[in-house]
Every structure is written in structure tokens, then in C-alpha cells.
Write an enzyme that holds these catalytic residues in place. Structure first.
Site, PDB file in Angstrom:
ATOM      1  N   LYS A 173      -8.992   1.075 -10.559  1.00 32.07           N
ATOM      2  CA  LYS A 173      -9.646  -0.218 -10.750  1.00 32.07           C
ATOM      3  C   LYS A 173     -10.875  -0.235  -9.870  1.00 32.07           C
ATOM      4  CE  LYS A 173      -9.037  -5.091  -9.670  1.00 32.07           C
ATOM      5  NZ  LYS A 173      -8.038  -6.110  -9.370  1.00 32.07           N
TER       6      LYS A 173
HETATM    7  C1  5RP Z   1      -8.989  -7.314  -4.499  1.00 33.38           C
HETATM    8  C2  5RP Z   1      -8.400  -7.099  -5.848  1.00 33.38           C
HETATM    9  C3  5RP Z   1      -8.135  -8.268  -6.673  1.00 33.38           C
HETATM   10  O1  5RP Z   1      -6.993  -8.048  -7.487  1.00 33.38           O
HETATM   11  C4  5RP Z   1      -9.272  -8.440  -7.635  1.00 33.38           C
HETATM   12  O2  5RP Z   1     -10.486  -8.414  -6.992  1.00 33.38           O
HETATM   13  C5  5RP Z   1      -9.095  -9.738  -8.324  1.00 33.38           C
HETATM   14  O3  5RP Z   1      -9.679  -9.690  -9.541  1.00 33.38           O
HETATM   15  P1  5RP Z   1     -11.045 -10.446  -9.741  1.00 33.38           P
HETATM   16  O4  5RP Z   1     -12.055  -9.740  -8.881  1.00 33.38           O
HETATM   17  O5  5RP Z   1     -11.323 -10.281 -11.216  1.00 33.38           O
HETATM   18  O6  5RP Z   1     -10.812 -11.889  -9.341  1.00 33.38           O
HETATM   19  O7  5RP Z   1      -8.170  -6.014  -6.310  1.00 33.38           O
HETATM   20  O8  5RP Z   1      -9.088  -6.098  -3.817  1.00 33.38           O
END
Ligand code: 5RP
Length: 266
Positions: A173
Site C-alpha cells: 500500500k
Molecule cells: C496510515 C494508513 C492508513 O490506513 C491510511 O492512511 C488511511 O487511509 P486514507 O489515507 O485513505 O485515509 O495506512 O499509515
């Protein structure tokens, strides 16, 4: 990769499209009661039918989510600093693999901070989590979180994503940037994008579309869904982009029409 690992991954990354809509609501582990998640259970309930997996902490799972839910869980197992700490995201394990199994997690998620002065701590701990998770056939999602002072460009994201994959991640991710093809083409495992801070729905749908067009396997989106004016309409519009190859305009039109429909039902 054994049967169990493949089965867990296929419950998250749908074989029909090879893609996934992950709903990220794990913010509390470093941000506390994030806007939109003050009552996490109430916020998430209506969205579950449209998410392929729910990403959250063990506490959020235990205290806000009904165990009768029918959705694969991606369990956030790293943590250790809050937004009040200048060393944000200097993370280590905050949840054992036994606890993840007890909670029936289909995947575990761990953040590494590539380029930060403490990157080594996060990377070594991540590999320990990978070894433990893999010994039980549980995939590991590596969040290549971007620190406060990182340059958000394709070169950095490609480096951080490939590093995570080479260290054993099953899913990466990261964050969408121009030239995102460089990230997906050089990463040997599926890459999903975080949504990042809340932006207009049209822009978030455009970002999701562009990421898919650049080879992303989907999104792991949080704030751009649950902080949207109409989260139920928004997650369905995101699904249209990810699973049905809708254009940003088509998805935005869908969002607008669903917004009316969902509001009328409310
Ligand atoms: C932080 C993360 C969070 O799960 C992620 O950032 C949350 O998703 P979004 O940015 O779409 O609100 O991985 O390290």
C-alpha cells in the site's frame, strides 16, 4: 504459496477483477477519534457491503464491529507513535500473530518508513511479522507510509514499494503520484493506493482511476470515503472505478445519482 494464503488473498483481491476496494479505518491507532470515525461502528456498518476488506486495529474490531460481519479483516498490527510525536510512524509490532489469528484476520498490515532515520527499526520488525504471518498462511500488507519530510515522487514510491515486496510483503500500500506506472511495473506484488487526506470526491475518483490505469490493484481508502458528503454513495463510485473500469466522470455521475438515492432512503 500454500492454499490458505491463496484463499485469504483471493477473499481480498477479487479473482474476477484482480482488484480490491479496501476500506481503511485504522486511523485511530495514531490519530485518535478521526473525523468521521468518532462512532466507528455506525460509520462503517453501511459501507461493509461495498468493501472487499476492512482494515482496522484490534481494538476497533473488538469494540466497534459485530463479530457476525461477513467481510475479510485486514488487521493493523504496527503502531507505536501518535500524531503528537515528531517521529510519527516510528512503528513496531503492537499486535501478536496469535492475536491476529484469534481475531480471524485474513491479512495483517504493517507500516515501514523508508528514508526516515529510524527506517531500520520498522523494516526489521516488518520482516519478523512477515515470517510469523507467513508461517500461518496469512498475507502481509506493507504500508510504505510516507513520512512528513519525504519527497512524494515515483522514484521514492517505487523504491519503498519494491523494498517492501523484496522483504516479503504480499501486498503493497502506497500513495499515488505522477508516473505511478514506475511503481507498479517494478513491484512484483499487487499495489494498492491510500486515499490520503480528504479531497473533493471528483478528484479522489480521478486519482483512483489514474492509479488503476497505471496498474494498481485497487485502493485502501479511508478518509476520502468516510469523510465524504455521502460515504455510501462514494464507496460505490470507487467500486465502479476499481471493479467495473468506470471512468472518473462515470463514477462521479454515479456518485451524484447515488447521493440523491441514498439521501432519499435515509
Ligand atoms: C496510515 C494508513 C492508513 O490506513 C491510511 O492512511 C488511511 O487511509 P486514507 O489515507 O485513505 O485515509 O495506512 O499509515
Amino acid at each position: 504459496m500454500d492454499w490458505g494464503m491463496k484463499n485469504r488473498i483471493s477473499r481480498i483481491i477479487k479473482p474476477a477483477s484482480g482488484r480490491t476496494v479496501m476500506l481503511a479505518v485504522d486511523h485511530g491507532y495514531f490519530m485518535g477519534p478521526t473525523t468521521g470515525l468518532e462512532q466507528l461502528g455506525r460509520a462503517v456498518g453501511p459501507l461493509l457491503p461495498y468493501a472487499d476488506t476492512l482494515m482496522l486495529t484490534r481494538g476497533a474490531l473488538r469494540y466497534f464491529i459485530d463479530p457476525a460481519v461477513d467481510i475479510p479483516i485486514t488487521l493493523r498490527v504496527s503502531g507505536g507513535t501518535s500524531i503528537l510525536n515528531k517521529q510519527l510512524l516510528h512503528e513496531g509490532s503492537v499486535c501478536s500473530i496469535e492475536e491476529a489469528i484469534r481475531l480471524n484476520a485474513s491479512c495483517v498490515a504493517f507500516s515501514i518508513l523508508v528514508g526516515a532515520e529510524y527506517e531500520r527499526d520498522t523494516i526489521l520488525e516488518f520482516t519478523r511479522v512477515v515470517d510469523q504471518a507467513r508461517s500461518f498462511g496469512i498475507p502481509a500488507l506493507c504500508v510504505t507510509a510516507v513520512g512528513r519530510d519525504m519527497v512524494r515522487d515515483a522514484r521514492y514510491m517505487a523504491l519503498a514499494s519494491r523494498l517492501g515486496a523484496e522483504l516479503g510483503a504480499d501486498i503493497i500500500k502506497t500513495y499515488f503520484v505522477d508516473g505511478f506506472e514506475k511503481v507498479t511495473e517494478t513491484c512484483p506484488v499487487p499495489v494498492v493506493i491510500a486515499g490520503g487526506k480528504k479531497i473533493p470526491e471528483q478528484d479522489a475518483l480521478q486519482m483512483a482511476h489514474d492509479a488503476i490505469a497505471a496498474g494498481a490493484a485497487g485502493v485502501d481508502m479511508g478518509r476520502n470515503i468516510f469523510q465524504s458528503e455521502n460515504p455510501v454513495a462514494m464507496i460505490q463510485a470507487v467500486r465502479a472505478v476499481v471493479h467495473d473500469n468506470a471512468s472518473a466522470d462515470e463514477a462521479c455521475n454515479l456518485y451524484q445519482s447515488l447521493k440523491v438515492e441514498v439521501s432519499a432512503r435515509a
